[in-house]
Design a protein around this motif. Structure first.
Motif, PDB file in Angstrom:
ATOM      1  N   THR A 165     -37.487   7.735   8.587  1.00 29.37           N
ATOM      2  CA  THR A 165     -37.995   6.671   7.608  1.00 29.37           C
ATOM      3  C   THR A 165     -37.510   5.209   8.036  1.00 29.37           C
ATOM      4  O   THR A 165     -38.540   4.216   8.180  1.00 29.37           O
ATOM      5  CB  THR A 165     -37.846   7.015   6.312  1.00 29.37           C
ATOM      6  OG1 THR A 165     -38.183   8.464   6.067  1.00 29.37           O
ATOM      7  CG2 THR A 165     -38.627   6.298   5.412  1.00 29.37           C
ATOM      8  N   GLN A 166     -36.351   5.301   8.140  1.00 26.12           N
ATOM      9  CA  GLN A 166     -35.903   3.838   8.236  1.00 26.12           C
ATOM     10  C   GLN A 166     -36.557   3.090   9.577  1.00 26.12           C
ATOM     11  O   GLN A 166     -37.143   2.133   9.958  1.00 26.12           O
ATOM     12  CB  GLN A 166     -34.369   3.902   8.310  1.00 26.12           C
ATOM     13  CG  GLN A 166     -33.788   3.921   6.868  1.00 26.12           C
ATOM     14  CD  GLN A 166     -32.088   3.881   7.104  1.00 26.12           C
ATOM     15  OE1 GLN A 166     -31.602   3.842   8.180  1.00 26.12           O
ATOM     16  NE2 GLN A 166     -31.663   3.845   6.170  1.00 26.12           N
ATOM     17  N   ASN A 204     -40.174   2.165   9.338  1.00 21.95           N
ATOM     18  CA  ASN A 204     -40.368   0.977   8.599  1.00 21.95           C
ATOM     19  C   ASN A 204     -39.862  -0.251   9.488  1.00 21.95           C
ATOM     20  O   ASN A 204     -40.544  -0.985   9.251  1.00 21.95           O
ATOM     21  CB  ASN A 204     -39.436   1.241   7.245  1.00 21.95           C
ATOM     22  CG  ASN A 204     -40.020   1.948   6.237  1.00 21.95           C
ATOM     23  OD1 ASN A 204     -41.130   2.581   6.338  1.00 21.95           O
ATOM     24  ND2 ASN A 204     -39.123   2.431   5.266  1.00 21.95           N
ATOM     25  N   ASN A 218     -46.546   7.977  11.068  1.00 23.46           N
ATOM     26  CA  ASN A 218     -46.309   8.217   9.888  1.00 23.46           C
ATOM     27  C   ASN A 218     -46.503   9.947   9.298  1.00 23.46           C
ATOM     28  O   ASN A 218     -45.602  10.195   8.602  1.00 23.46           O
ATOM     29  CB  ASN A 218     -47.278   7.549   9.111  1.00 23.46           C
ATOM     30  CG  ASN A 218     -46.808   7.403   7.580  1.00 23.46           C
ATOM     31  OD1 ASN A 218     -45.812   7.325   6.963  1.00 23.46           O
ATOM     32  ND2 ASN A 218     -47.956   7.272   6.644  1.00 23.46           N
TER      33      ASN A 218
END
Length: 88
Positions: free
Chosen positions: A48-49, A52, A80
């Motif tokens: 996720t990091q 992002n 995603n």
């Protein structure tokens, strides 16, 4: 080979621009590879990091015309979906 001064200048500018664009494309590819590596490691938080961090890079290069906007959207969508499936 360019003979006139203006053609020589255009050749210099084109080469400089080509190298700059190549380095920017490399940045995009690297950020995508970091997300893929995090997904394959199985760590949802790390993935996720990485995702992002990659999204603004991909968007910036699409705005500059380094990659096509649809290609940027495709990369973001697929990454995603993989990140979300990992978290589930």
């Amino acid at each position: 080979m360019a003979n006139s001064p203006q053609a020589k200048k255009r050749a210099r500018q084109a080469e400089k621009r080509r190298q700059h664009n190549a380095s920017l494309r490399s940045v995009v590819r690297t950020s995508i590879k970091k997300v893929i590596a995090a997904i394959q490691s199985g760590n949802a938080e790390e993935a996720t990091q990485a995702y992002n961090a990659a999204v603004p890079v991909i968007d910036r290069m699409a705005d500059k015309g380094i990659i096509h906007k649809n290609k940027a959207s495709r990369h973001k969508s697929r990454l995603n979906a993989q990140v979300k499936s990992l978290a589930a």
